[in-house]
Design a protein around this motif. Structure first.
Motif, short mmCIF file in Angstrom:
data_model
loop_
_atom_site.label_atom_id
_atom_site.label_comp_id
_atom_site.label_asym_id
_atom_site.label_seq_id
_atom_site.Cartn_x
_atom_site.Cartn_y
_atom_site.Cartn_z
N GLU A 66 0.83 -1.20 0.00
CA GLU A 66 0.00 0.00 0.00
C GLU A 66 0.87 1.26 0.00
O GLU A 66 0.50 2.28 -0.61
N ALA A 67 2.01 1.19 0.69
CA ALA A 67 2.94 2.32 0.67
C ALA A 67 3.43 2.58 -0.75
O ALA A 67 3.59 3.73 -1.17
N LEU B 18 3.37 6.07 -5.61
CA LEU B 18 3.01 6.25 -7.02
C LEU B 18 2.00 7.38 -7.19
O LEU B 18 1.98 8.06 -8.23
N ASN B 19 1.17 7.58 -6.17
CA ASN B 19 0.16 8.63 -6.23
C ASN B 19 0.69 9.99 -5.81
O ASN B 19 -0.07 10.95 -5.67
N GLY B 20 2.01 10.06 -5.58
CA GLY B 20 2.63 11.35 -5.32
C GLY B 20 2.83 11.73 -3.88
O GLY B 20 3.27 12.85 -3.58
N VAL C 30 10.39 4.72 -6.92
CA VAL C 30 8.96 4.65 -7.23
C VAL C 30 8.48 6.01 -7.71
O VAL C 30 7.75 6.14 -8.70
N ILE C 31 8.93 7.06 -7.00
CA ILE C 31 8.49 8.42 -7.32
C ILE C 31 9.10 8.89 -8.65
O ILE C 31 8.42 9.45 -9.51
N LYS D 10 6.02 -2.54 -6.97
CA LYS D 10 5.83 -3.94 -6.61
C LYS D 10 4.55 -4.02 -5.79
O LYS D 10 4.26 -3.11 -5.01
N SER D 11 3.80 -5.08 -5.96
CA SER D 11 2.56 -5.20 -5.20
C SER D 11 2.48 -6.54 -4.49
O SER D 11 3.11 -7.51 -4.88
#
Length: 287
Positions: free
Chosen positions: A59-60, A65-67, A100-101, A107-108
């Motif tokens: 979830e992190a 990814l969502n900023g 990631v940023i 990764k999930s």
């Protein structure tokens, strides 16, 4: 059992940003923390703490990814520092949170869902017995929790038993199974460690109350017991039987495990190396 486990998974999902303890989760499940940890491990193939860590980091990853900022994400999922979060994230994913940023890589680890899987043709031998109240008396020690392989701390505990202690155990032993048994209880309920510790006792069953200071005593109420005999390579056959008991027999049976110590005994075969007959005794009640 499967319905309850899936409700627990939903509960974990709703509290991923909280400081979850095993005690809270097992209370929600209505099963003792140690038994729940066993059930989860044998069904899921990983420890409950590992699962929660994986879900938090997954979830992190989404939040990054969502900023969202690394600092905000780290504290959101309970890490005390950005460095601690970064180390955990890199160990889990293989790359840094900043990647990631900057690069959008990810990764999930999806949420678990428990379903019944029919595994053709395998039967489990077991019997059900009623037993009056008794005491487990013997030598005990806090040891690391371990569900697979040889637990070196338990080996050392066995080696530490003196002749005097063994003599008293044999004199107290007066209820079946009249064997030297192993039992574990009082497991850590918090995730301060990846696995935590529990108390392991090597001893005998007795209805006698007078026990010297040389031995520890754990009282067990009158219960119904499900007993699972097994024979083969030791300790792998014993551990495989334990796994099948929790992952296959228990979810499909008319019984549920209760909050009391389980125990087992093992008779090593003198003529076959690392070969033994064992029995696992689990306290249960009708659903």
């Amino acid at each position: 059992m499967l319905k309850e486990l899936n409700l627990v998974i939903d509960y974990i999902e709703d509290h991923l940003t909280d400081e979850l303890t095993l005690e809270e989760i097992s209370n929600y499940a209505g099963v003792s923390d140690y038994h729940f940890r066993k059930i989860f491990f044998y069904l899921a193939g990983l420890t409950l703490s590992e699962y929660i860590k994986n879900r938090k980091l997954s979830e992190a990853n989404k939040d990054l990814l969502n900023g969202e900022k690394v600092t905000d994400v780290a504290f959101k999922y309970g890490y005390q520092s950005v460095d601690g979060f970064t180390r955990a994230f890199k160990k889990w994913s293989g790359f840094l949170p900043s990647a990631v940023i900057k690069k959008g890589i990810s990764k999930s680890y999806p949420k678990l869902s428990f379903v019944i899987t029919v595994k053709g043709g395998t039967t489990m031998e077991f019997r059900i017995e009623e037993k009056p109240a008794f005491h487990l008396v013997g030598v005990s020690k806090r040891v690391p929790m371990q569900f697979e392989g040889v637990n070196k701390a338990i080996e050392k505990l066995a080696e530490s038993i003196t002749d005097e202690q063994m003599e008293e155990m044999h004199s107290l032993q007066n209820i079946d199974p009249k064997k030297i048994v192993n039992t574990s209880y009082d497991a850590d309920a918090k995730f301060l460690k990846e696995e935590g510790d529990l108390t392991h006792l090597i001893g005998v069953l007795t209805t006698k109350d007078q026990v010297s200071d040389l031995l520890d005593k754990v009282s067990v109420d009158a219960y119904t017991w499900a007993i699972f005999p097994n024979e083969g390579a030791f300790p792998s056959t014993l551990q495989e039987t334990m796994a099948k008991t929790y992952s296959e027999w228990l979810p499909s049976s008319d019984y549920e495990v209760i909050n009391a110590p389980t125990f087992s005994f093992t008779n090593m075969d003198k003529d076959k190396k690392d070969y033994a007959y064992s029995e696992i005794w689990i306290p249960v009640r009708k659903k």
